[in-house]
Design a protein around this motif. Sequence first.
Motif, short mmCIF file in Angstrom:
data_model
loop_
_atom_site.label_atom_id
_atom_site.label_comp_id
_atom_site.label_asym_id
_atom_site.label_seq_id
_atom_site.Cartn_x
_atom_site.Cartn_y
_atom_site.Cartn_z
N ILE B 10 0.96 -1.30 0.07
CA ILE B 10 -0.43 0.26 0.09
C ILE B 10 1.03 0.97 -0.02
O ILE B 10 0.87 2.39 -0.74
CB ILE B 10 -1.10 0.05 1.40
N ARG B 11 1.52 1.27 1.16
CA ARG B 11 2.72 2.44 0.86
C ARG B 11 3.55 2.30 -0.94
O ARG B 11 3.27 3.76 -1.57
CB ARG B 11 3.47 2.33 1.84
N THR B 14 1.27 4.16 -2.73
CA THR B 14 0.66 5.39 -2.11
C THR B 14 1.86 6.55 -3.22
O THR B 14 1.51 8.05 -3.34
CB THR B 14 0.77 5.37 -1.26
N TYR B 15 3.66 5.91 -2.49
CA TYR B 15 4.33 6.66 -2.92
C TYR B 15 4.09 7.23 -4.90
O TYR B 15 4.47 8.49 -5.18
CB TYR B 15 5.92 6.26 -2.91
N ILE B 16 3.96 5.84 -5.52
CA ILE B 16 3.88 5.97 -7.43
C ILE B 16 2.81 7.27 -7.35
O ILE B 16 2.90 7.75 -7.84
CB ILE B 16 3.26 4.61 -7.28
N ALA B 17 1.79 6.87 -6.46
CA ALA B 17 0.03 7.61 -6.86
C ALA B 17 0.08 9.37 -6.83
O ALA B 17 0.07 9.83 -7.59
CB ALA B 17 -0.76 7.48 -6.18
N GLN B 18 1.08 9.53 -5.13
CA GLN B 18 1.82 10.72 -4.73
C GLN B 18 2.16 11.50 -5.93
O GLN B 18 2.85 12.31 -6.37
CB GLN B 18 2.77 10.71 -3.93
N LEU B 19 3.83 10.56 -6.91
CA LEU B 19 4.50 11.04 -7.54
C LEU B 19 3.51 11.37 -8.70
O LEU B 19 3.94 12.34 -9.53
CB LEU B 19 5.42 10.10 -7.84
N VAL B 21 0.70 12.17 -9.38
CA VAL B 21 -0.38 13.32 -8.40
C VAL B 21 0.38 15.03 -8.65
O VAL B 21 0.33 16.22 -9.50
CB VAL B 21 -1.21 13.33 -7.91
N TYR B 22 2.08 14.82 -7.82
CA TYR B 22 2.42 16.36 -8.11
C TYR B 22 2.90 16.31 -9.43
O TYR B 22 3.25 17.31 -9.73
CB TYR B 22 4.33 15.76 -7.18
N THR B 25 0.33 17.78 -11.58
CA THR B 25 0.24 19.24 -10.94
C THR B 25 0.86 20.19 -11.29
O THR B 25 0.51 20.98 -11.79
CB THR B 25 -0.46 19.74 -9.27
N ILE B 26 2.18 19.70 -11.10
CA ILE B 26 2.86 20.41 -11.81
C ILE B 26 2.91 20.72 -13.96
O ILE B 26 3.12 21.57 -14.21
CB ILE B 26 4.88 20.75 -11.41
N LEU B 29 0.08 23.37 -14.60
CA LEU B 29 0.59 24.58 -14.45
C LEU B 29 1.65 24.99 -15.67
O LEU B 29 1.89 25.67 -16.15
CB LEU B 29 1.32 24.55 -13.42
N PHE B 30 2.46 24.15 -16.14
CA PHE B 30 4.12 25.00 -16.95
C PHE B 30 3.25 24.14 -17.94
O PHE B 30 3.56 25.52 -19.06
CB PHE B 30 4.80 22.92 -16.99
N PHE B 84 -7.14 34.25 -11.34
CA PHE B 84 -6.31 33.40 -8.34
C PHE B 84 -5.89 34.68 -8.65
O PHE B 84 -6.52 34.48 -7.39
CB PHE B 84 -5.41 32.82 -9.78
#
Lengths: 482, 449
Positions: B10-11, B14-19, B21-22, B25-26, B29-30, B84
Amino acid sequence: MVFVSLPFLLMFFPLCMIFYIFAKDIKAKNIVLLVFSLTFYAWGEPKYVILLLLMTVVDWFAAICIEKYAATKKFYLIAATIINLGIIGVFKYGTFFIKNTQNLFGFPENIPNIALPIGISFYTFQLLSYVIDVYRGDVAAQKKFYIVLLYASLFHQCIAGPIVRYKDVEAQLLVRSTNLQKINGGINRFCVGLAKKAVFANMCGKLVEEFIISDANLLSETAVATVSSKTAVSLWLGMLMYALQIYLDFSAYSDMAIGMGKMIGIDYKENFDYPYISRSVTEFWRRWHISLGSFFRDYVYIPLGGNRKGLPRTYANLFVVWALTGFWHGASWNYVLWGLYFFVFLALEKSFLGKKLEKVKGLSNLYLLIIVLFGWVLFKFEDTQTMFTVLKGMFGLNSNGFIDLETKVLFAKYGLFMIFAVFATLPITKILIAKLKKLSAKNSVAMAVWSAGTVVSPAILIFISFINIVGNSFNPFLYFQF
Amino acid sequence: MSNKEKNKRIRAKTYIAQLLVYTLTIGTLFIAGLIIPLRPEISERENRKLAEFPKFTFSSLFDGSYFRGIGDWYSDTFPGREMFLELNDKIKSFYKIGTVKIDLGGDIGTEEIIIENNGVVSDEVPTGPANLGNEDDYNWEIEDDPVINESQLINGMVYVGDTAYETVGFNETQVNKYITVVNKQAENLNGIANVYCLVIPKHIGITTSLDFQKTVGSTDQEQVLSYIYGALNSNVNKVQIFKTLRQHKSEYLYFRTDHHWTALGAYYAYSEFTKTKGITTHPLSKYTEVKFEGFLGTLYNGCKDATAKANMKANPDYVMAYRPNANAELVFTQTNGQKLSWPIVADGNTYSTGNKYLAFIGGDQPFTEITNPDITDGSSIVVIKESFGNAFVPFLVENYHKVYVVDYRHYGKSISEFVKANGVQDVLYINNISAVSTSSLVNFMYNTL
């Protein structure tokens, strides 16, 4: 270029990471970092890259000679030190020295305005630590120039710290790896730092301007008139906001540096450890700007003899260290005063006060906060008259009221924010998240919460930071004058 | 699978999903930042042109200004910026811990008040005669990028209910310079033309009590005006309007969402001017009334407080304008020298919500000439103004054959030369009370003497 800006976040850093990921081997990756770092540095002030390069060449060469020519190694150490300190002495303190000479002796007539190259206080100290560590045999001299240059100029910490020791990062500069967990840690740290600065620190800075005085006004002739019209509550709230701003601002830059390092497998040491929970000035300086304190300890205090040459000498050594620590922060006497102000309390705590403080938790917290708050007054106001006016005003001696309508309006409008900003200086969130993670190993609900939170938090932190960055053209870095 | 292994899985996920999402997001915007066509060119709320992509020169490359300029352009024109900024203000409204109300007395009663100060401290208004000093002792230089946009020169704002008030400051040096300019012009044109001076107070000084003004840090405007008029030479004809405006303070003399006065406020000033000069004060009925509804002006656009902004939006201003009925024609000369015909009072209903004040005499043009063929006595006047004068000028059209209008911020030439060359009879300095305390504006006035 500054970290918390759209060009850095959305152009520079993503591009750097893209090139970095696609670079084949460690050497290519290091070249990517080097090129981007020099670009980052040159972005604001191209001509001062030459100074950075020059100092690096001198120190790279000196380190090699120190290792090679054992008989004359002292000569190379002294030469490198003189050149390093000479450069920073001229560019950072030149105008200060000339002004003081003029005050004392009447000449020279014209004071040249020597511009301060960005980051010079940080990279000078980094390179100096490298040469001294080679001299002491703590680390081997690095023959490859580009590695030394990478160490000095790496954009993570070149402009705003932490002050990284070469021996601490050498291994990882040459060989490094990262994994998902490290990347996760890096992303978390980076986003937290980003939000700390963009959402909290900048707003605190705005409130300082509202409660006390704007940065532009502070440098003008109307500064004294402005601060003398502020009520006592306005000044206290303003200094509280300043204390928050400078911590949130500076620690945020360290957070972002550490986060960016983690993403690529470089571990920088912690630079701030929740300093405002300290119970003594001694403890405060073990939690605030740790890399600077340890620099002065290892390279000034201990060479002077530390506490091994008897009590009077110990106090003298401390005096020198703290005068220099203050002076490092700015080319103005008030910074020296600030450093020596802490020396007084450190000396008192060393002799008898420290033991007493340990016994009265709570009161000692209050003691520390008040000392540090007044310290920030000494720090913020370079002009003596303005400083005195503010101090008088804080005690209601400027014949203004206790509080006025404007202060009430400001507090009403931003009060909740101010409370949150105070919370941001406490390790509450950190402790709660650590507990959650621990619990998640046994509890599936906790795991779900931890997992969801981890996945979503970068997006939330980046988005609110982004909105704030777009909204605030006001984005100073207080430690930029270093 | 053991619990430990399950957790590890799970962890890792989670880390993959977080990466992901990050990166998304960037990344979003990029990419948004790269879509050049989406970038705005002006800011309505800040009433300015946004940064332009810098021109490449070798010198700008070497001193860093080229890349810094790129960074500024990148941030300043980011797609969706205005949106914004609005969002940012709304988020800031959650920082509140309460509201402060102030008792304005009378029929206004207690209202919530919001104060935004730009930290400028006013000088004390001297009680004695002005210490004007020598013209050469002052700095009259115009900077490289002078700020002349009035919405960028605001000292501080007070929002009470649905009304936005600018606070007014007093800068003794700049006001002394202003007085020097007007006196000098009167000397220049001594025996050639009549020089008039009319300084316009701002909203807060007319409709609120002096106590209120002092509490929110606005200077005593009546005192400032008497200081100025007391220091003008005897050959300057003084047009004083403060008392008259205060007499009519319950009327719609100033906008609530814009820093200008209304045409009605300008009309009372016109009536004082005509009284001072001794010419006919035409009644309002001599002009055709036109109304432009739904006006939200500069103070609305520049408002950073979400609550105050919402209050203003719920109760917008309207522009009531008075068109001269004469067969007059207006021609203005733009900065590039081109001449354009324009209505004296345009149809503000076709203008956007924020721009309705521009309906008066075509906005701020460097030089405007209005000719009324119905008047044949050759009477003429040069009106020297910033933007407050725009609402005032239409009334003069029924009194003069020629009304010349000079916006001293853009004119760039010598007014006295023009007056002499064209045999102009009257010269009117009509300036608002903040402008006379502003160095960039006063310097422009000097440089167009």
